[in-house]
Design an enzyme around this catalytic site. Sequence first.
Site, PDB file in Angstrom:
ATOM      1  N   SER A 288      40.177  46.004  39.046  1.00  0.00           N
ATOM      2  CA  SER A 288      41.044  44.979  38.469  1.00  0.00           C
ATOM      3  C   SER A 288      42.521  45.323  38.630  1.00  0.00           C
ATOM      4  O   SER A 288      43.374  44.431  38.626  1.00  0.00           O
ATOM      5  CB  SER A 288      40.713  44.794  36.986  1.00  0.00           C
ATOM      6  OG  SER A 288      40.829  46.028  36.305  1.00  0.00           O
TER       7      SER A 288
ATOM      8  N   ASP B 110      45.569  46.276  25.335  1.00  0.00           N
ATOM      9  CA  ASP B 110      45.153  46.691  26.679  1.00  0.00           C
ATOM     10  C   ASP B 110      46.292  47.526  27.276  1.00  0.00           C
ATOM     11  O   ASP B 110      47.348  46.997  27.633  1.00  0.00           O
ATOM     12  CB  ASP B 110      44.886  45.440  27.532  1.00  0.00           C
ATOM     13  CG  ASP B 110      44.505  45.770  28.974  1.00  0.00           C
ATOM     14  OD1 ASP B 110      44.761  46.910  29.421  1.00  0.00           O
ATOM     15  OD2 ASP B 110      43.969  44.885  29.667  1.00  0.00           O
TER      16      ASP B 110
ATOM     17  N   HIS C 127      46.068  47.462  32.031  1.00  0.00           N
ATOM     18  CA  HIS C 127      46.580  46.453  32.963  1.00  0.00           C
ATOM     19  C   HIS C 127      48.064  46.175  32.718  1.00  0.00           C
ATOM     20  O   HIS C 127      48.604  46.574  31.688  1.00  0.00           O
ATOM     21  CB  HIS C 127      45.729  45.181  32.839  1.00  0.00           C
ATOM     22  CG  HIS C 127      44.287  45.424  33.176  1.00  0.00           C
ATOM     23  ND1 HIS C 127      43.326  45.644  32.218  1.00  0.00           N
ATOM     24  CD2 HIS C 127      43.670  45.541  34.364  1.00  0.00           C
ATOM     25  CE1 HIS C 127      42.161  45.872  32.802  1.00  0.00           C
ATOM     26  NE2 HIS C 127      42.346  45.819  34.116  1.00  0.00           N
TER      27      HIS C 127
END
Length: 422
Positions: A154, A398, A401
């Site tokens: 990702s 998070d 990311h």
Amino acid sequence: MKPLITASSSSPSSLLRKAPLPPYLFPSLAFILFVAVLYGENLCMFGQQLQPTRPLSRAEKECNEALPFAIGKEEEGCDIFGGRWVRDESTRPHYLESQCPYIQPQLTCQAHGRPDKEYQLWRWQPHGCSLPSFNATLMLETLRGKRMMFIGDSLNRGQFVSMVCLLQTVIPEGAKSMETFGSLTVFTAKDYNATIEFYWAPFLLESNSDNAIVHRVSDRMVRKGSINKHGKHWRGVDIIVFNTYLWWMTGMKMKVLRGSFDDEVKDFVELPTEDAYRMAMKSMVRWAQKNMDPKKTRVFFVTMSPLHTKSIEWGGAPGGNCYNETTMIEDPNYWGPDCSKSIMRVIGEVLGKTEVPVTLLNITQLSSYRKDAHTSIHKKQWHPPTPEQLANPVSYADCVHWCLPGLQDTWNELLFTKLFHP
Ligand SMILES: *[C@@H]1O[C@H](CO)[C@@H](O)[C@H](O)[C@H]1NC(C)=O
Ligand SMILES: *[C@@H]1O[C@H](CO)[C@@H](O)[C@H](O)[C@H]1NC(C)=O
Ligand SMILES: *[C@@H]1O[C@H](CO)[C@@H](O)[C@H](O)[C@H]1NC(C)=O
Ligand SMILES: *[C@@H]1O[C@H](CO)[C@@H](O)[C@H](O)[C@H]1NC(C)=O
């Protein structure tokens, strides 16, 4: 803010070299001439921008003859990965979050309530030279009739989307599209007959996390010698950008399958993370050796994207993470937890002795300062946060990311630089 000193720049050397054109390159000669005629000046200009002050060598002057991006071997130049962050409101961000419809909602921080935009305003300044400014038109011309593919997890998808956002600003409506076919997402610039693609393969090898949507398994397993399982979908690509890291970091030994995923009783061994990772890196290099022609194509490898999950690592209050962080880490020697060092060592060992050149995008150190650049709680959540989580946002931030626009645009500026200056 204090300057971030990360590495001394290496000695200057020719960044653009005169490349011989062997006969078998003839099919691409038209393309080379096209670029040389139309853009030779720009290629030269990059040379000057990247160059410490000194007269241009003959080889540099003859850069019209240089291949636009293929290389025969690695060359030494300015270390663009050693440098510092400079606030630059006049040239950053490259695009607005609301102007790029391709950013997935997991990365649109402003749309998800991030109150500040400071993280968008930083430009990477290497110590020994300056990066050329990202030129979307030049990049698209270079990609004309070609395929560029990001392959990995990702984080690589984030870099792919950043690249699409950087390029799509100069493509009119109706001349671009984005489509997904299972593990493959394809952005097409129609007028250029160019595609920029992302292929989901978090371990590069076949694994039990290969489903592009449902890949959250608790017991990760990779299959030895299985790179062709995915690699058959990468053939014919002109520029490949690999990454793989996060999924190996289970904190346990890695299960490596020797048989097939279809076997009822799985035949696997458990290897230390570094050994399993080395196995995958070597498979990747072997695949590139068999399938990529160093005279016409390029292979990049992006190093580990750092995490900011424990604020004590940078001297913050215990119990915190990237949540509510709006400034970067100022210690130029900051690296983060040691475990990633051993992976970096493996990357250095494997890529240090490859026959087919793999250009390293060593983004780890420059990104490790950026505890401010993560999506944190400002993203679309898989599940709506519970009242307990809402009361304690650190618990669901998070810190892996990155918001777009943001840090990953810099990774692509570095890629852009390395594309023209191996
Ligand atoms: C970007 O590249 C295009 C095509 O090479 C060129 O025409 C243009 O002048 C460049 N723009 C800048 C700002 O350098
Ligand atoms: C478009 O690009 C592909 C490679 O991605 C190439 O095979 C094809 O010939 C190109 N088509 C045209 C019309 O140039
Ligand atoms: C966020 O950080 C600021 C200082 O940078 C602090 O004043 C504020 O209380 C913090 N907010 C939360 C919710 O922790
Ligand atoms: C990447 O850069 C860091 C420091 O900036 C360095 O320690 C590391 O060895 C580099 N990695 C490789 C594989 O060259």
